[in-house]
Design an enzyme around this catalytic site. Sequence first.
Site, PDB file in Angstrom:
ATOM      1  NE  ARG A  11       9.730   6.301 -16.649  1.00  0.00           N
ATOM      2  CZ  ARG A  11       9.961   5.410 -15.686  1.00  0.00           C
ATOM      3  NH1 ARG A  11      10.698   4.338 -15.919  1.00  0.00           N
ATOM      4  NH2 ARG A  11       9.498   5.619 -14.474  1.00  0.00           N
ATOM      5  CG  HIS A  43      11.897  -2.276 -15.523  1.00  0.00           C
ATOM      6  ND1 HIS A  43      11.557  -1.249 -16.365  1.00  0.00           N
ATOM      7  CD2 HIS A  43      11.658  -1.811 -14.265  1.00  0.00           C
ATOM      8  CE1 HIS A  43      11.139  -0.221 -15.653  1.00  0.00           C
ATOM      9  NE2 HIS A  43      11.190  -0.534 -14.371  1.00  0.00           N
ATOM     10  N   GLY A  89       1.421   0.971  -5.053  1.00  0.00           N
ATOM     11  CA  GLY A  89       0.223   0.180  -4.767  1.00  0.00           C
ATOM     12  C   GLY A  89      -1.002   1.053  -4.537  1.00  0.00           C
ATOM     13  NE  ARG A 132      16.139   2.699  -9.817  1.00  0.00           N
ATOM     14  CZ  ARG A 132      16.742   2.902 -10.963  1.00  0.00           C
ATOM     15  NH1 ARG A 132      18.058   2.858 -11.049  1.00  0.00           N
ATOM     16  NH2 ARG A 132      16.037   3.164 -12.060  1.00  0.00           N
ATOM     17  CB  VAL A 172       4.776  -3.808  -9.694  1.00  0.00           C
ATOM     18  CG1 VAL A 172       5.223  -2.381  -9.943  1.00  0.00           C
ATOM     19  CG2 VAL A 172       3.436  -4.067 -10.374  1.00  0.00           C
ATOM     20  CG  ASP A 202       1.971  -2.201   3.304  1.00  0.00           C
ATOM     21  OD1 ASP A 202       2.253  -1.695   2.200  1.00  0.00           O
ATOM     22  OD2 ASP A 202       2.803  -2.306   4.252  1.00  0.00           O
ATOM     23  CB  ALA A 260      -0.928  -0.023   1.212  1.00  0.00           C
ATOM     24  N   GLY A 261       2.027   1.138  -0.621  1.00  0.00           N
ATOM     25  CA  GLY A 261       2.932   2.292  -0.717  1.00  0.00           C
ATOM     26  C   GLY A 261       2.556   3.169  -1.893  1.00  0.00           C
ATOM     27  CG  ASN A 301      12.562  -5.380  -3.111  1.00  0.00           C
ATOM     28  OD1 ASN A 301      12.332  -5.105  -1.926  1.00  0.00           O
ATOM     29  ND2 ASN A 301      12.612  -4.462  -4.055  1.00  0.00           N
TER      30      ASN A 301
HETATM   31  N1  LIG Z   1       8.156  -2.534 -12.481  1.00  0.00           N
HETATM   32  C1  LIG Z   1       8.237  -1.220 -12.524  1.00  0.00           C
HETATM   33  O1  LIG Z   1       8.236  -0.648 -13.607  1.00  0.00           O
HETATM   34  C2  LIG Z   1       8.296  -0.421 -11.280  1.00  0.00           C
HETATM   35  C3  LIG Z   1       8.645  -1.034 -10.099  1.00  0.00           C
HETATM   36  N2  LIG Z   1       8.679  -0.326  -8.931  1.00  0.00           N
HETATM   37  C4  LIG Z   1       9.005  -1.074  -7.716  1.00  0.00           C
HETATM   38  O2  LIG Z   1       7.804  -1.265  -6.957  1.00  0.00           O
HETATM   39  C5  LIG Z   1       8.132  -1.445  -5.586  1.00  0.00           C
HETATM   40  C6  LIG Z   1       7.265  -0.561  -4.709  1.00  0.00           C
HETATM   41  O3  LIG Z   1       7.551   0.789  -4.956  1.00  0.00           O
HETATM   42  P1  LIG Z   1       6.816   1.943  -4.081  1.00  0.00           P
HETATM   43  O4  LIG Z   1       5.381   1.638  -3.961  1.00  0.00           O
HETATM   44  O5  LIG Z   1       7.249   3.225  -4.636  1.00  0.00           O
HETATM   45  O6  LIG Z   1       7.498   1.700  -2.653  1.00  0.00           O
HETATM   46  P2  LIG Z   1       6.906   2.131  -1.220  1.00  0.00           P
HETATM   47  O7  LIG Z   1       8.031   2.034  -0.264  1.00  0.00           O
HETATM   48  O8  LIG Z   1       6.143   3.385  -1.337  1.00  0.00           O
HETATM   49  O9  LIG Z   1       5.861   0.955  -0.916  1.00  0.00           O
HETATM   50  C7  LIG Z   1       6.228  -0.365  -0.728  1.00  0.00           C
HETATM   51  C8  LIG Z   1       5.288  -0.984   0.281  1.00  0.00           C
HETATM   52  O10 LIG Z   1       5.583  -2.374   0.404  1.00  0.00           O
HETATM   53  C9  LIG Z   1       5.280  -2.727   1.737  1.00  0.00           C
HETATM   54  N3  LIG Z   1       5.895  -4.005   2.116  1.00  0.00           N
HETATM   55  C10 LIG Z   1       7.191  -4.271   2.426  1.00  0.00           C
HETATM   56  N4  LIG Z   1       7.327  -5.565   2.763  1.00  0.00           N
HETATM   57  C11 LIG Z   1       6.115  -6.141   2.641  1.00  0.00           C
HETATM   58  C12 LIG Z   1       5.621  -7.458   2.837  1.00  0.00           C
HETATM   59  N5  LIG Z   1       6.416  -8.452   3.222  1.00  0.00           N
HETATM   60  N6  LIG Z   1       4.308  -7.676   2.625  1.00  0.00           N
HETATM   61  C13 LIG Z   1       3.492  -6.695   2.239  1.00  0.00           C
HETATM   62  N7  LIG Z   1       3.897  -5.420   2.031  1.00  0.00           N
HETATM   63  C14 LIG Z   1       5.198  -5.163   2.235  1.00  0.00           C
HETATM   64  C15 LIG Z   1       5.846  -1.569   2.548  1.00  0.00           C
HETATM   65  O11 LIG Z   1       5.313  -1.540   3.851  1.00  0.00           O
HETATM   66  C16 LIG Z   1       5.413  -0.389   1.682  1.00  0.00           C
HETATM   67  O12 LIG Z   1       4.167   0.156   2.107  1.00  0.00           O
HETATM   68  C17 LIG Z   1       9.647  -1.153  -5.472  1.00  0.00           C
HETATM   69  O13 LIG Z   1      10.369  -2.364  -5.478  1.00  0.00           O
HETATM   70  C18 LIG Z   1       9.932  -0.373  -6.759  1.00  0.00           C
HETATM   71  O14 LIG Z   1      11.277  -0.464  -7.159  1.00  0.00           O
HETATM   72  C19 LIG Z   1       8.369   0.995  -8.888  1.00  0.00           C
HETATM   73  C20 LIG Z   1       8.033   1.654 -10.044  1.00  0.00           C
HETATM   74  C21 LIG Z   1       8.012   1.008 -11.326  1.00  0.00           C
HETATM   75  O1  LIG Z   2      13.438   3.407 -11.319  1.00  0.00           O
HETATM   76  C1  LIG Z   2      12.973   2.707 -10.404  1.00  0.00           C
HETATM   77  O2  LIG Z   2      13.653   2.222  -9.486  1.00  0.00           O
HETATM   78  C2  LIG Z   2      11.502   2.414 -10.407  1.00  0.00           C
HETATM   79  C3  LIG Z   2      11.183   1.875 -11.730  1.00  0.00           C
HETATM   80  O3  LIG Z   2      11.391   0.707 -12.011  1.00  0.00           O
HETATM   81  C4  LIG Z   2      10.856   2.845 -12.782  1.00  0.00           C
HETATM   82  O4  LIG Z   2      10.394   3.952 -12.485  1.00  0.00           O
HETATM   83  O5  LIG Z   2      11.078   2.498 -13.944  1.00  0.00           O
END
Ligand SMILES: NC(=O)C1=CN([C@@H]2O[C@H](COP(=O)(O)OP(=O)(O)OC[C@H]3O[C@@H](n4cnc5c(N)ncnc54)[C@H](O)[C@@H]3O)[C@@H](O)[C@H]2O)C=CC1
Ligand SMILES: O=C([O-])CC(=O)C(=O)O
EC number: 1.1.1.37
Length: 307
Positions: free
Chosen positions: A150, A174, A13, A81, A117, A32, A9-10, A94
């Site tokens: 992008r 990615h 999410g 990151r 994701v 979360d 729920a970050g 992760n």
């Molecule tokens: N695939 C893609 O293109 C993208 C991937 N990401 C990735 O998505 C992930 C999340 O990013 P954000 O939401 O910005 O991070 P965030 O830090 O805002 O949210 C992550 C959430 O995961 C929760 N969490 C941690 N461990 C957990 C567990 N064991 N069970 C349930 N929840 C848990 C945390 O409490 C937090 O609320 C990161 O790994 C980021 O790199 C982000 C943007 C694009």
């Molecule tokens: O850059 C990051 O770490 C998050 C991500 O995957 C993106 O925005 O493409």
Amino acid sequence: MTKISVIGAGNVGATAVQRLAELELGDIVMTDIIEGLPQGKSLDLMQSAPVMGYDTDITGTNDYKDIEGSDVVVVTAGMPRKPGMSRDDLLDKNANITKDVCENIKTHAPDSTIITVTNPLDIMTYAALEVTGFEHNRVFGMSGVLDSSRFETFIAMELGCSIQDVNAMVLGGHGDLMVPLPQYSTVSGIPITEIMSEDTINRLVERTIHGGAEIVEHLKEGSAFYAPSASIVKMVDSVVNDKKRILPAAAYLNGEYGLNDIYLGVPVKLGKGGVEDIIELDLTDDQKQKLSQSGASVKEEIAKLNL
Ligand SMILES: NC(=O)C1=CN([C@@H]2O[C@H](COP(=O)(O)OP(=O)(O)OC[C@H]3O[C@@H](n4cnc5c(N)ncnc54)[C@H](O)[C@@H]3O)[C@@H](O)[C@H]2O)C=CC1
Ligand SMILES: O=C([O-])CC(=O)C(=O)O
């Protein structure tokens, strides 16, 4: 009623839940590990419904039992990151989180389709497959829609044209070895290779490859989430509404593009059956080489998984 669960729920999410709710794509459960976080955000989003006019039921919970019966589970749980880090630097932390989350999905939503994701995306998608033991077609990752979006943004900005006419394609992992494909990137059907110089295209390609890092540098804390959540929603929509859109996604390759037992971004057909088809494009020799380099790098990281 379609049921969609979002784990984490970050930033990514919760924003995905907001977008899913506004489009009324199904009832939503957000979970979360932090107590109160999904409950508070869900209540806030429910209280937005009268103003925005959506009839979506949103539940926040810390209990995986509530994801039971999900059609789609989106996994966003995990660390983002910081400036100077690569996505691969997140692997150990992760992978542990992904393992815990996917064991729970296996137990409580065994018939769901999983969209991963969490970064490093291609490796975490492989981990999700390993942990759940689900069929390949119902475990795939969100990356190419975002990377292509992008590229599309930068093309439209460069040409000063409507974003509506731009359609781009980015393949590969990615990460810094992703492979944008200019010959399959078009403006109203015209390949950009016909209307932009090679230098200009190379500049936009470079900016696309580092598009995530550019935002991390600006934000200092956390990474992009508006475009990522929009990209998630495009994929969920294609699955739950069986739209069969052709979108780039991290899909399991079993010989396609000459690669085996790996997740990598390729164009797929997305419908109720998840990845229903993988489309193999003709690539230039240079692009083939770059895709295989990207695949080799993902393989090396997969070998580090200790699930
Ligand atoms: N695939 C893609 O293109 C993208 C991937 N990401 C990735 O998505 C992930 C999340 O990013 P954000 O939401 O910005 O991070 P965030 O830090 O805002 O949210 C992550 C959430 O995961 C929760 N969490 C941690 N461990 C957990 C567990 N064991 N069970 C349930 N929840 C848990 C945390 O409490 C937090 O609320 C990161 O790994 C980021 O790199 C982000 C943007 C694009
Ligand atoms: O850059 C990051 O770490 C998050 C991500 O995957 C993106 O925005 O493409």
